[in-house]
Design a protein around this motif. Structure first.
Motif, PDB file in Angstrom:
ATOM      1  N   ILE A   1      43.411   3.387  -8.442  1.00  6.57           N
ATOM      2  CA  ILE A   1      42.707   2.107  -8.263  1.00  6.57           C
ATOM      3  C   ILE A   1      41.960   2.095  -6.943  1.00  6.57           C
ATOM      4  CG2 ILE A   1      43.025  -0.385  -8.012  1.00  6.57           C
ATOM      5  CD1 ILE A   1      45.549  -0.077  -9.780  1.00  6.57           C
ATOM      6  N   ASN A   2      42.620   2.559  -5.890  1.00  9.68           N
ATOM      7  CA  ASN A   2      42.037   2.546  -4.550  1.00  9.68           C
ATOM      8  C   ASN A   2      40.768   3.384  -4.486  1.00  9.68           C
ATOM      9  OD1 ASN A   2      41.845   1.939  -1.829  1.00  9.68           O
ATOM     10  ND2 ASN A   2      43.322   3.482  -1.197  1.00  9.68           N
ATOM     11  N   PHE A   3      40.860   4.648  -4.900  1.00 11.74           N
ATOM     12  CA  PHE A   3      39.713   5.554  -4.801  1.00 11.74           C
ATOM     13  C   PHE A   3      38.579   5.163  -5.751  1.00 11.74           C
ATOM     14  CE2 PHE A   3      42.959   8.958  -3.489  1.00 11.74           C
ATOM     15  CZ  PHE A   3      42.767   8.669  -2.141  1.00 11.74           C
ATOM     16  N   ARG A   4      38.935   4.576  -6.881  1.00  8.42           N
ATOM     17  CA  ARG A   4      37.910   4.251  -7.873  1.00  8.42           C
ATOM     18  C   ARG A   4      37.206   2.931  -7.563  1.00  8.42           C
ATOM     19  NH1 ARG A   4      38.425   4.466 -14.471  1.00  8.42           N
ATOM     20  NH2 ARG A   4      36.369   3.594 -14.934  1.00  8.42           N
ATOM     21  N   SER A   5      37.931   1.951  -7.060  1.00  7.31           N
ATOM     22  CA  SER A   5      37.393   0.588  -6.998  1.00  7.31           C
ATOM     23  C   SER A   5      37.103   0.070  -5.596  1.00  7.31           C
ATOM     24  CB  SER A   5      38.372  -0.377  -7.691  1.00  7.31           C
ATOM     25  OG  SER A   5      38.638   0.035  -9.017  1.00  7.31           O
ATOM     26  N   MET A   6      37.768   0.589  -4.567  1.00  8.91           N
ATOM     27  CA  MET A   6      37.638   0.005  -3.232  1.00  8.91           C
ATOM     28  C   MET A   6      36.567   0.724  -2.419  1.00  8.91           C
ATOM     29  SD  MET A   6      39.755  -2.419  -3.449  1.00  8.91           S
ATOM     30  CE  MET A   6      39.641  -3.003  -1.760  1.00  8.91           C
ATOM     31  N   PRO A   7      35.696  -0.031  -1.719  1.00  8.45           N
ATOM     32  CA  PRO A   7      34.766   0.600  -0.776  1.00  8.45           C
ATOM     33  C   PRO A   7      35.537   1.299   0.342  1.00  8.45           C
ATOM     34  CG  PRO A   7      34.171  -1.692  -1.208  1.00  8.45           C
ATOM     35  CD  PRO A   7      35.535  -1.485  -1.792  1.00  8.45           C
ATOM     36  N   LEU A   8      34.923   2.315   0.939  1.00 11.49           N
ATOM     37  CA  LEU A   8      35.604   3.132   1.947  1.00 11.49           C
ATOM     38  C   LEU A   8      36.243   2.314   3.072  1.00 11.49           C
ATOM     39  CD1 LEU A   8      36.287   6.019   2.833  1.00 11.49           C
ATOM     40  CD2 LEU A   8      34.077   6.093   4.035  1.00 11.49           C
ATOM     41  N   PRO A   9      35.555   1.301   3.660  1.00 12.30           N
ATOM     42  CA  PRO A   9      36.179   0.561   4.768  1.00 12.30           C
ATOM     43  C   PRO A   9      37.454  -0.179   4.386  1.00 12.30           C
ATOM     44  CG  PRO A   9      33.815   0.154   4.704  1.00 12.30           C
ATOM     45  CD  PRO A   9      34.171   0.862   3.432  1.00 12.30           C
ATOM     46  N   TYR A  10      37.617  -0.456   3.086  1.00 13.93           N
ATOM     47  CA  TYR A  10      38.749  -1.273   2.645  1.00 13.93           C
ATOM     48  C   TYR A  10      39.883  -0.452   2.037  1.00 13.93           C
ATOM     49  CZ  TYR A  10      35.594  -5.179   3.370  1.00 13.93           C
ATOM     50  OH  TYR A  10      34.738  -6.087   3.943  1.00 13.93           O
ATOM     51  N   ARG A  11      39.738   0.857   2.007  1.00  9.55           N
ATOM     52  CA  ARG A  11      40.766   1.668   1.337  1.00  9.55           C
ATOM     53  C   ARG A  11      42.078   1.687   2.113  1.00  9.55           C
ATOM     54  NH1 ARG A  11      36.724   6.399  -0.663  1.00  9.55           N
ATOM     55  NH2 ARG A  11      35.693   5.127  -2.237  1.00  9.55           N
ATOM     56  N   VAL A  12      42.008   1.807   3.438  1.00  9.71           N
ATOM     57  CA  VAL A  12      43.253   1.803   4.211  1.00  9.71           C
ATOM     58  C   VAL A  12      43.928   0.437   4.143  1.00  9.71           C
ATOM     59  CG1 VAL A  12      44.274   2.060   6.504  1.00  9.71           C
ATOM     60  CG2 VAL A  12      42.560   3.694   5.712  1.00  9.71           C
ATOM     61  N   PRO A  13      43.205  -0.699   4.355  1.00  5.15           N
ATOM     62  CA  PRO A  13      43.881  -1.994   4.202  1.00  5.15           C
ATOM     63  C   PRO A  13      44.461  -2.219   2.805  1.00  5.15           C
ATOM     64  CG  PRO A  13      41.821  -2.282   5.380  1.00  5.15           C
ATOM     65  CD  PRO A  13      41.853  -0.858   4.891  1.00  5.15           C
ATOM     66  N   PHE A  14      43.735  -1.794   1.756  1.00  5.60           N
ATOM     67  CA  PHE A  14      44.272  -1.932   0.399  1.00  5.60           C
ATOM     68  C   PHE A  14      45.542  -1.102   0.260  1.00  5.60           C
ATOM     69  CE2 PHE A  14      44.699  -0.304  -3.934  1.00  5.60           C
ATOM     70  CZ  PHE A  14      44.708  -1.491  -4.663  1.00  5.60           C
TER      71      PHE A  14
END
Length: 206
Positions: free
Chosen positions: A159-172
């Motif tokens: 879900i993280n790699f597919r849906s989240m923009p790069l800046p938001y991957r660590v917070p997600f």
């Protein structure tokens, strides 16, 4: 509106100070996981030992904040590397499932063991444990924790790699990781109690 304002502030902070932004966000979310863990432990203790007043360990939460703050910029760079090494979208804009699978596999085969090693070692050092204690922690906890990791995190990272923009991957990742931190905190705490009992027994016998 408030959520949009927070997102804009975060994006601006990330654009200007990415490492500091990830460190603060990651540290806060990792600390939150320990707060949840301690509250859970205290409720359980209160139910099982009615005469015991639960104690909150602020230093323990601080250790989790330090670990999260130190790891998050590192994870951010790792995500940037994965973005470069396994681009998800072709020229037509379609998502490459092959690249997504490779990202998740690389994350779980390479980063998951590194992260768990840094957690157990870092916590042992911050707790003031000697080398033998840290080795014992690895022996008792590592296999159980890495197997649990592989049962949970691949689905989260898809879900993280597919849906989240790069800046938001660590917070997600760290937001989902509140529950993972709860698990690690409880696991680490149980090992602390075990080692303290062993130390007390050894001192008594000596």
């Amino acid at each position: 509106m408030a959520a949009i304002a927070v997102a804009r502030a975060y994006q601006h902070s990330f654009d200007t100070r990415p490492n500091a932004t990830l460190a603060v966000a990651g540290g806060a979310l990792t600390a939150l996981g320990d707060v949840v863990a301690q509250v859970t432990q205290n409720i359980r203790a209160r139910r099982e030992l009615h005469h015991t007043r639960p104690q909150y360990d602020a230093k323990r939460t601080l250790r989790f904040f330090i670990f999260g703050a130190a790891m998050s910029p590192f994870i951010g760079r790792w995500n940037k590397f994965l973005e470069w090494r396994f681009p998800l979208r072709s020229e037509g804009g379609k998502i490459s499932m092959s690249s997504l699978t490779k990202r998740v596999a690389a994350d779980q085969i390479i980063m998951a063991p590194i992260g768990l090693t840094m957690f157990l070692g870092g916590m042992g050092i911050m707790e003031g444990r000697d080398l033998n204690h840290i080795k014992g922690k690895f022996r008792d906890l590592y296999k159980e924790a890495i197997i649990a990791n592989w049962k949970v995190w691949p689905a989260v990272q898809i879900i993280n790699f597919r849906s989240m923009p790069l800046p938001y991957r660590v917070p997600f990742q760290q937001s989902c990781g509140v529950f993972w931190t709860l698990y690690l905190s409880l696991l680490n705490s149980s090992e602390e109690c075990k080692q303290e009992l062993e130390d007390n027994l050894r001192r008594t016998l000596d």
